[in-house]
Structures are given as C-alpha cells and as structure tokens.
Motif scaffolding. Sequence first.
Motif, PDB file in Angstrom:
ATOM      1  N   LYS A 396       0.845  -1.185   0.000  1.00  0.00           N
ATOM      2  CA  LYS A 396       0.000   0.000   0.000  1.00  0.00           C
ATOM      3  C   LYS A 396       0.884   1.240   0.000  1.00  0.00           C
ATOM      4  CE  LYS A 396      -3.806  -2.229   2.495  1.00  0.00           C
ATOM      5  NZ  LYS A 396      -4.617  -2.227   3.730  1.00  0.00           N
ATOM      6  N   GLU A 398       0.809   3.954   1.737  1.00  0.00           N
ATOM      7  CA  GLU A 398       1.206   4.437   3.059  1.00  0.00           C
ATOM      8  C   GLU A 398       2.331   3.602   3.665  1.00  0.00           C
ATOM      9  OE1 GLU A 398      -2.859   2.280   3.484  1.00  0.00           O
ATOM     10  OE2 GLU A 398      -1.869   3.676   2.105  1.00  0.00           O
ATOM     11  N   GLU A 399       2.497   2.360   3.195  1.00  0.00           N
ATOM     12  CA  GLU A 399       3.559   1.500   3.713  1.00  0.00           C
ATOM     13  C   GLU A 399       4.936   1.898   3.200  1.00  0.00           C
ATOM     14  OE1 GLU A 399       2.173  -2.919   4.322  1.00  0.00           O
ATOM     15  OE2 GLU A 399       1.383  -2.226   2.401  1.00  0.00           O
ATOM     16  N   ILE A 401       5.885   5.185   2.094  1.00  0.00           N
ATOM     17  CA  ILE A 401       6.230   6.605   2.161  1.00  0.00           C
ATOM     18  C   ILE A 401       7.527   6.848   2.917  1.00  0.00           C
ATOM     19  CG2 ILE A 401       5.498   8.859   3.046  1.00  0.00           C
ATOM     20  CD1 ILE A 401       4.047   7.961   0.535  1.00  0.00           C
TER      21      ILE A 401
END
Length: 435
Positions: A396, A398-399, A401
Amino acid sequence: MGVNIGIVAIALFASFFVFLILGLQVSVGIGLASFIAILLSLPLDMTIIASAQKMITGLDNFALLAIPFFILSGNIMNNGGIAIKLVNFAKLIGGRLPGSLAQVNILGNMLFGAISGSAVAAEAAIGGTIYPLQKKEGYDPKYCAAVNITSCPTGLLIPPSNVLIVFALVSGGTSIGALFIAGYLPGIVMGLGIMILAYIFAKKNNYPVEPKPEMSLVIKTTLDALPSLLLIIVVIGGIIKGVFTATEGSGIAVIYTLVLSLIYKNLNAKVIKKILDETIKMTGIIMFLMAASSIMSWALAYSQIPQYITNLLLGISDNKYVILLIINMLLLVVGTFMDMTPAVLIFTPIFLPVVTSLGMHPVHFGILMVYNLCIGLCTPPVGNALFLGCAIADLKIEEIIKTILPYFIVMLIGLLLVTYIPAISLFLPKVFGLI
C-alpha cells in the motif's frame, strides 16, 4: 482588449482546476478553460472559430509523427523479449555491488527506459522481472519498490523521450536533437544518485552480492544485449549527426525493433494486435492533449498572460537563482497532481519567457522542467510510477512513504544540480555542435 489580464488569467486557471476537481479529463479541462478565457475577449462566434482553427493547426506539424512512432517502437520492445536481455546485461555492470539486484533494477530501468522512452514500461518490465528474485533473496519489499519507483523516470530524460519532443514543439521549435543529447547527463545524475543511496541501504542491511560471472557468460550476455543497445546508437547517433530527423529516426526505431523482436520470435498476431491497440490509445490521448493545449497556448499569448506572469515573478526578485527556485517549487507542486505531458503543454508557454529573459537557454529549461516533473511520477495523488511500483511489490502507498522519502531527497538534490549547473544539460549539445 478591454479585459484585465489578471481577470483572464484567473478565469483560465480557476476554471481549469474546477474542471479537474469535477473529474473531467485533463485535455477536456484545458480546452474548456481556454474557451472560457478567450470568450472574455472575443465574441462567441469568433471564439468558436478561433478554438477550432487552433486545434487543427496545432496538430499540423510533421515533427509530431515522431511521437506515435516512438510509442510504437516502445510497445514493440515491451512485448518483444528485450527486457530480460537488458536485465542480464545490467547484472554485469551492477552485479558486484551490495544489493546487486537493486542496482540491476536501477540500471535496467535506465537502459530499458532509454530504449523504450517510457518510465512505467521500464518499471513494469524490469521491476516485474527483478522483484521475484529480490523477494527470494530476502530483500525488503519496501526497499525494492522505492528503488524501482524512483529509478524508472530516468528513461524520460535519457532519449528518445516523447516528453522532450512535446517540449520542443510547444517551446517554439527548440532542437529535438539538442534536447535528446542534453538529457543524458541529467538522466545519469538521477540514476547515479539513486544507486548511491541504494548502495548505502544495501550495506546497512547486508543484502547479497551477485557471484562473479564467468568470462564466457559475460561475452554471451553482452552479445545478446548488443542488438538492443545498438538502437540507441543508430537512432540517437543518426539524429545528432544529421543523417535523419527525429521523425525519420522514430520510423527507423519501429523497423529496427520490429525486426529484432521477430528474430527473438516473441511476436504473433495476438501480440501485434495488442501493441497496435496500445499505440493507438496512447497516441490518441497525447494528440488530443496537443490539440487542446494549442487553444490554451493561443489564449495565453492573445491575453498576454506569459508577459504578465514574467513581470509578476520579476517583481518578486530579479535574482535568477531565486526565480528558478520559485519556478521549481511551482513545478514540483504541479507534478504532484498532473501528468507530465499536460504539465509541459500548459506551463512551458508560461515559464519559458521568464527564464529566457534571465538568459537561460531553452534546452537547459526543457531538461530542468522534465527532470522536475519526473519527480511527480513518484508522488501521490497521481504518480503513475508510485502506484505501479506498489502494485508490483504488493504494497500500500502508506507503507512505502517512509522508505521512499530519502530517494525523493536525492532526486531533489539532483534537480538543484541540474538547475544551477547549466553545463550538466548543455555540455554535450555544445560538444556535438547542436547549440
């Protein structure tokens, strides 16, 4: 004209962003916003006629044929069995470095992107081939994805590059050959920076090194990859030396890649249909963007908005370095929510007069602009390279960033180098007598 320039500028850009928020296609938003801006200065009938004429004349350029041909050659290469040969060749160069598969990924993206002219094609072909091997050897998926995402845009600087062709046309005839050769060193700067950072993280995590290959394997791998690599020499060398134009070179690229893929026996009727379908779709999108942007370019020129923005920026400061920093910051913001082609089409007519008034060469600005917008491919919310890289590594956004942030910093350092050291972009074009 009877209408304040500031009002026209606000109407143009405000309506464009409203259309984007409403979910309209970028090309449609450009056309409608431009129509509204022109309507403030001309009667409805003249606005309709002028818009239609500009859309048609905007595509009446022989050099535009280079775009569909380079797209076609890139699609042939994507489906023609070339990726694995370039991966094997990249192993010879980066295989002895810590985190060797990551280094191979970066080099493979640089090579494949340079040949195909597509960042996401390189990312899918090279990253998709390398990632299963990295996973098997215990690499962190976030590390693998960050390397793949941030290295794939190098192929948009290293020619042939459709974005550079678009810049050449919208900038009023900047030499395509000069832009092509100018992209090599900045592309290497970007790729080398990512390689150095990948090396540091690989040393820290003790990622494995590829075993030293036998000389017989080195020779065989090099010979296998040589036909693909020769495409760069044939096409770019021919353009630089004036043997043929960029448009003619794109046609040669199609013939060369087609013959090569047939030799590799990776093409059949089904694959060829897929290649042609993809080429037609991509060409249609770009050409409609070019047509719509022709209305905007005329609206900008007619309303004197570039001169207005030039005076506005120069009113902030007359320091060249400050102005370039402001432009870079604006382009970085633009790159986060807009694809490269429409961004080049919209903002080149606006910023080019500003930088040329400060003595900046159009070739230098073209490379700066493309380098800057390459970063946007790796950032949300519309970063195609970011989404694809996460999909390949099954992550994902967000994983990843936190892992990708250091690579953004390296890319920004490269951007500052390209911005403030003109020789990085202009040295090779001067050596080859192109500027």
